[in-house]
Design an enzyme around this catalytic site. Structure first.
Site, PDB file in Angstrom:
ATOM      1  N   GLY A   1      -2.741  -4.363   8.631  1.00 60.85           N
ATOM      2  CA  GLY A   1      -4.145  -4.717   8.531  1.00 60.85           C
ATOM      3  C   GLY A   1      -5.030  -3.603   8.027  1.00 60.85           C
ATOM      4  O   GLY A   1      -4.809  -3.074   6.935  1.00 60.85           O
TER       5      GLY A   1
ATOM      6  N   CYS B   1      -3.428   6.949   0.411  1.00 67.92           N
ATOM      7  CA  CYS B   1      -3.236   5.708  -0.349  1.00 67.92           C
ATOM      8  C   CYS B   1      -2.836   5.969  -1.798  1.00 67.92           C
ATOM      9  O   CYS B   1      -3.015   5.114  -2.678  1.00 67.92           O
ATOM     10  CB  CYS B   1      -4.485   4.834  -0.277  1.00 67.92           C
ATOM     11  SG  CYS B   1      -4.881   4.328   1.413  1.00 67.92           S
TER      12      CYS B   1
ATOM     13  N   GLY C   1       0.803  -1.216   0.000  1.00 67.28           N
ATOM     14  CA  GLY C   1       0.000   0.000   0.000  1.00 67.28           C
ATOM     15  C   GLY C   1       0.834   1.263   0.000  1.00 67.28           C
ATOM     16  O   GLY C   1       2.063   1.229   0.064  1.00 67.28           O
ATOM     17  N   ASP C   2       0.138   2.393  -0.072  1.00 65.54           N
ATOM     18  CA  ASP C   2       0.772   3.698  -0.182  1.00 65.54           C
ATOM     19  C   ASP C   2       0.746   4.396   1.179  1.00 65.54           C
ATOM     20  O   ASP C   2       0.572   3.761   2.217  1.00 65.54           O
ATOM     21  CB  ASP C   2       0.038   4.514  -1.255  1.00 65.54           C
ATOM     22  CG  ASP C   2       0.940   5.507  -1.972  1.00 65.54           C
ATOM     23  OD1 ASP C   2       1.423   6.426  -1.298  1.00 65.54           O
ATOM     24  OD2 ASP C   2       1.150   5.369  -3.190  1.00 65.54           O
TER      25      ASP C   2
ATOM     26  N   GLY D   1      -3.636  -2.045   4.449  1.00 67.35           N
ATOM     27  CA  GLY D   1      -2.231  -2.229   4.087  1.00 67.35           C
ATOM     28  C   GLY D   1      -1.720  -3.444   4.830  1.00 67.35           C
ATOM     29  O   GLY D   1      -1.767  -3.476   6.066  1.00 67.35           O
TER      30      GLY D   1
ATOM     31  N   HIS E   1      -2.842   7.331  10.507  1.00 67.87           N
ATOM     32  CA  HIS E   1      -3.456   6.678  11.663  1.00 67.87           C
ATOM     33  C   HIS E   1      -3.558   7.697  12.779  1.00 67.87           C
ATOM     34  O   HIS E   1      -2.626   8.503  12.982  1.00 67.87           O
ATOM     35  CB  HIS E   1      -2.613   5.499  12.151  1.00 67.87           C
ATOM     36  CG  HIS E   1      -2.527   4.371  11.167  1.00 67.87           C
ATOM     37  ND1 HIS E   1      -3.637   3.812  10.575  1.00 67.87           N
ATOM     38  CD2 HIS E   1      -1.463   3.698  10.685  1.00 67.87           C
ATOM     39  CE1 HIS E   1      -3.260   2.838   9.767  1.00 67.87           C
ATOM     40  NE2 HIS E   1      -1.941   2.748   9.804  1.00 67.87           N
TER      41      HIS E   1
ATOM     42  N   ALA F   1      -7.644   0.046   8.860  1.00 69.44           N
ATOM     43  CA  ALA F   1      -7.953   1.212   9.691  1.00 69.44           C
ATOM     44  C   ALA F   1      -9.313   1.746   9.251  1.00 69.44           C
ATOM     45  O   ALA F   1      -9.487   2.138   8.092  1.00 69.44           O
ATOM     46  CB  ALA F   1      -6.881   2.284   9.538  1.00 69.44           C
TER      47      ALA F   1
END
Length: 239
Positions: free
Chosen positions: A160, A178, A81-82, A149, A86, A162
């Site tokens: 995992g 992303c 992923g990008d 991701g 968080h 979010a």
């Protein structure tokens, strides 16, 4: 006859990103060695931007020295992923599970993570769906409500999903979430326009969605927060 499939769930509260990363690395090693069962970490992070292994730094729209001023950190990871964000009021799940044991490939695993968040949103009357081609995560129309991701090593997962409950969406203005430009980010609070139950309730609902989608029917709850020692082993506090 239905055989029990157990999942150990650690409810950790707010955890520094690097501490959570070290914990995941330790648990992945333990899962590979069959020392622990399939495990799910449920937590939140302080404001944190993370980049995947593709290192798409150009999707960070704020100079790194400015991050401290907005109270955020930046960390590089080995997940797919990008760039993503968080932060508080976001429900994060990090599964440490054996895909071989449950008979899933990587693509099917990601699809089930998407379904977990879609199921969660539907409980509040929000119609979400998986992204189109090259659009990872879960969307409500053109607005992204959940990011994914993952990392898979020898069939064991880490990192995992979010799910945006009610985060400060201004933090997303400092990145191309992303790597997908010209798309908005949303949250459960924004889409429902109603007062939500406590975050503890929402986290437990998301955990239940995950367990149902992945077929775990025996949840073992761990309420105590593990502390990583210098040797990287988690220690459980006893009252």
């Amino acid at each position: 006859m239905i055989f029990p499939r157990s999942l150990e769930v650690w409810k950790l509260g707010k955890v520094n990103y690097l501490e959570a990363l070290k914990l995941q690395e330790k648990l992945v090693c333990d899962r590979k060695a069959h020392k622990i069962p399939d495990t799910l970490l449920s937590l939140q992070h302080p404001p944190t931007y993370t980049l995947g292994k593709r290192r798409t730094d150009h999707n960070l729209l704020i100079p790194v020295p400015e991050l401290e001023k907005i109270g955020a950190e930046l960390h590089y990871t080995q997940r797919g992923g990008d760039i993503t964000y968080h932060g508080p009021h976001q429900a994060i799940l990090y599964p440490i599970i054996s895909l071989r044991d449950i008979g899933l490939g990587a693509r099917k695993y990601v699809e089930k993570l998407e379904l977990t968040m879609i199921d969660m949103a539907s409980q509040y009357g929000v119609k979400a769906c998986a992204g189109k081609k090259c659009e990872t995560g879960v969307w409500v129309g053109d607005r992204k409500i959940g990011a994914i991701g993952v990392r898979i090593s020898s069939g064991i997962t880490s990192h995992g999903l979010a799910f945006n409950v009610d985060p400060d969406l201004d933090y997303f203005k400092h990145i191309v979430p992303c790597g997908i430009a010209d798309k908005e980010v949303t949250s459960l609070r924004r889409e429902t326009g109603t007062v939500l139950p406590s975050e503890e309730v929402i986290h437990e609902q998301l955990i239940s969605c995950f367990a149902r989608i992945f077929g775990f029917n025996n949840l073992i709850w761990k309420e105590k927060e593990p502390t990583l020692l210098d040797n990287g082993k988690p220690e459980r506090h006893v009252d």
